[in-house]
Design an enzyme around this catalytic site. Structure first.
Site, PDB file in Angstrom:
ATOM      1  N   ARG A  22       0.861  -1.138  -0.148  1.00  0.00           N
ATOM      2  CA  ARG A  22      -0.168  -0.121  -0.031  1.00  0.00           C
ATOM      3  C   ARG A  22       0.785   1.076   0.170  1.00  0.00           C
ATOM      4  NH1 ARG A  22      -5.217  -1.200   0.441  1.00  0.00           N
ATOM      5  NH2 ARG A  22      -5.792  -2.868   1.495  1.00  0.00           N
ATOM      6  N   THR A  66       4.578   7.140   0.881  1.00  0.00           N
ATOM      7  CA  THR A  66       4.657   7.891   0.966  1.00  0.00           C
ATOM      8  C   THR A  66       3.536   8.798   0.418  1.00  0.00           C
ATOM      9  OG1 THR A  66       6.725   8.122  -0.205  1.00  0.00           O
ATOM     10  CG2 THR A  66       6.539   8.628   2.415  1.00  0.00           C
ATOM     11  N   SER A  67       3.110   8.355  -0.981  1.00  0.00           N
ATOM     12  CA  SER A  67       2.870   8.575  -2.350  1.00  0.00           C
ATOM     13  C   SER A  67       1.044   8.414  -1.673  1.00  0.00           C
ATOM     14  CB  SER A  67       3.001   7.652  -3.619  1.00  0.00           C
ATOM     15  OG  SER A  67       2.034   6.052  -3.141  1.00  0.00           O
ATOM     16  N   THR A  86       0.152   0.901  -5.554  1.00  0.00           N
ATOM     17  CA  THR A  86      -0.964  -0.873  -6.865  1.00  0.00           C
ATOM     18  C   THR A  86      -2.421  -1.337  -6.186  1.00  0.00           C
ATOM     19  OG1 THR A  86       1.015  -0.897  -7.671  1.00  0.00           O
ATOM     20  CG2 THR A  86      -0.907  -2.747  -8.373  1.00  0.00           C
ATOM     21  N   ASP A 122      14.822   7.096   3.315  1.00  0.00           N
ATOM     22  CA  ASP A 122      15.057   5.767   1.355  1.00  0.00           C
ATOM     23  C   ASP A 122      16.076   5.360   1.600  1.00  0.00           C
ATOM     24  OD1 ASP A 122      13.567   3.714   0.372  1.00  0.00           O
ATOM     25  OD2 ASP A 122      12.402   5.052  -1.454  1.00  0.00           O
ATOM     26  N   SER A 154      14.718  -3.693   0.933  1.00  0.00           N
ATOM     27  CA  SER A 154      13.218  -4.103   0.961  1.00  0.00           C
ATOM     28  C   SER A 154      12.804  -4.777  -0.940  1.00  0.00           C
ATOM     29  CB  SER A 154      12.652  -2.638   1.277  1.00  0.00           C
ATOM     30  OG  SER A 154      11.099  -2.999   0.811  1.00  0.00           O
ATOM     31  N   LYS A 174      12.847  10.604  -6.894  1.00  0.00           N
ATOM     32  CA  LYS A 174      13.611   9.918  -5.814  1.00  0.00           C
ATOM     33  C   LYS A 174      15.093   9.724  -6.341  1.00  0.00           C
ATOM     34  CE  LYS A 174      10.535   6.601  -3.684  1.00  0.00           C
ATOM     35  NZ  LYS A 174      10.527   5.333  -3.160  1.00  0.00           N
TER      36      LYS A 174
END
Length: 506
Positions: free
Chosen positions: A208, A211-212, A216, A269, A277, A301
């Protein structure tokens, strides 16, 4: 000291991946053991035990002197009924803290060090303070590439791991991932049905939004169920060649999910943690081949090509060491992809592309075809350079749309999909000119303040992209919200800075 037993009380507080225990200040245990707030404690009940951070409260409405309150995470992990007797005792610090202290001092950690740290993180033996120390230490003291490999191995080892080899009989299990940072970039919902329609296995488990304004899984949830038991997920993939589901229920890399809960508020990040990750979850999901999308742009990013190339080499080293075949695509991240930012709006764009609608976003279609083409070329029967044509034919013929509908039905179609937010604010051009730049970060923040992704119908609907000519007062984008406060917050941010730069187009 033999402390008295306490009755467990489910406090009902979401502490987001942290075990928290609550004792009343006048509880006999507090007075006898000298517990202080934020102390680490061990809770034992019915043969189970967890470690937790202690909070001391004064309000008996939260917890009474003879009770032991547990947060939602702690209650779920202990797995006993409310009212069950429990005992609490001071907790010994995790053995791996010594390795963490050495990393804070700038030392290089061994494979054994990082495996010990990740085991303690997955076992919820680190407090949020200790987790934050690890995140910051591995961000500031840049992880060496061997350390990133050890961290990835450790994350895989503490979770479940799927194996599809009996299904594909030695063939590739493919996946696609974008490192993020580009609003509206919902290519996965196009790539998966295209590749699955070609006959390749593509078990796409997605996160989920962190930070956006939408991940998807958030966007797919507009159309279908995404929280599926692991066994059901496996059945769906075997029946349809693919899925678009939330990966949290599969517990593929649980330590990573815990670290993300700290990285999100810190807005950290780091490259090493990003690589560990992403690759740990892909390998744990059983993928053998991965296409990785690294967008580059002034508000992405990754800001510049040299940084993208360094990140690419790190991904390739770790993936190669772990037997994952990787194809890295460095793409344009200068502006949002598609028109919608937010779950409902992004789902709208995806379906427009699948229906081959005349007004479907061309940039979303083109990028999805390039990614799907590279994935199809993992098929040993497809010649290099032929993948894009095959992907285009699958999309143009309607086979991709039919495949997604099959996947939606298998996962559980939403009977009443959420609708677009009814509160609207229009953001217009202050003067005539051309759109010279769009700030990805600003637009993402505006969409989040409007309510996305928690409110699926909230977000930003773009009407112009870079290079478009606009007149003074012409509409640039619409804000959609469901609640007046959300709309007010988003409108205020957009008025301060719309995220659009007008002038001569580059």
């Amino acid at each position: 000291m033999d402390l008295p037993a306490l009755n467990i009380r489910r406090v009902g507080i979401d502490t987001w991946r942290e075990n928290v225990a609550y004792l009343h200040r006048h509880c006999a245990v507090v007075r006898a053991a000298g517990f202080q707030a934020l102390a680490k404690v061990t809770v034992r009940a019915n043969g189970q035990q967890i470690q937790a951070v202690l909070n001391v409260v004064d309000d008996e409405c939260i917890v009474k002197p003879g009770e032991l309150g547990l947060s939602e995470d702690a209650f779920s992990r202990l797995a006993v009924v409310e009212g069950h007797a429990a005992r609490i005792a001071p907790s010994e610090p995790p053995a791996s803290l010594s390795a963490l202290r050495r990393k804070i001092a700038g030392e290089r950690l061994s494979r054994e060090d990082l495996h010990a740290i990740v085991r303690d993180i997955a076992g919820a033996r680190y407090s949020k303070i200790e987790l934050a120390a690890f995140v910051v230490a591995t961000n500031g003291q840049e992880l060496e590439r061997d350390e990133v490999l050890y961290l990835t191995e450790a994350m895989i080892s503490v979770g479940r791991r799927l194996d599809w080899q009996q299904t594909v009989r030695g063939g590739p299990v493919v996946d696609k991932h974008c490192i993020g940072g580009i609003p509206g970039n919902r290519t996965s919902m196009l790539v998966v049905p295209i590749v699955a329609a070609h006959g390749m296995l593509c078990p796409k488990t997605s996160s989920r939004a962190i930070t956006s304004p939408a991940g998807t899984a958030d966007t797919m949830e507009v159309l279908a169920q995404v929280e599926l038991p692991l066994e059901r997920l496996q059945q769906i993939v075997r029946a349809t060649n693919g899925c678009l589901a939330w990966g949290g229920t599969a517990e593929l890399s649980p330590a990573d999910d815990i670290l993300i809960s700290v990285e999100r508020p810190l807005a950290i990040d780091s490259p090493g943690q990003m690589v560990a990750s992403i690759l740990s979850k892909k390998i744990a999901a059983g993928s053998t081949h991965l296409v990785l999308d690294i967008p580059v742009g002034p508000s992405a990013k990754v800001r510049a090509m040299p940084e993208a190339q360094r990140l690419r080499k790190l991904f390739e080293f770790v993936a190669g060491s772990l037997g994952l075949q990787l194809d890295v695509m460095i793409t344009d991240g200068s502006q949002p992809i598609g028109r919608g930012i937010g779950p409902v709006l992004e789902a709208r764009d995806v379906m427009a592309v699948l229906h081959n609608a005349p007004d479907a976003p061309a940039d979303l279609r083109d990028k999805a075809l390039r990614l799907a083409g590279r994935m199809i070329e993992f098929d040993p029967d497809v010649r290099g350079g032929e993948g894009w044509r095959i992907a285009r034919d699958i999309l143009d013929s309607g086979r991709a749309l039919a495949q997604l509908q099959t996947i939606i039905d298998a996962q559980g179609r939403r009977a009443e999909p959420p609708t677009l937010g009814t509160l609207v604010h229009e953001v217009c051009a202050p003067q005539a000119g051309r759109v010279a730049a769009i700030d990805n970060l600003r637009l993402a923040r505006i969409a989040r303040l409007a309510g996305a992704p928690q409110v699926p119908g909230a977000g930003v609907d773009l009407l112009h992209k870079v290079g478009d000519a606009v007149a003074a007062g012409e509409l640039l984008y619409r804000l959609h919200a469901q609640y007046p406060a959300d709309l007010a917050f988003a409108r205020e941010l957009a008025q301060a800075d719309s995220g659009y730069r007008l002038g001569a187009a580059p």
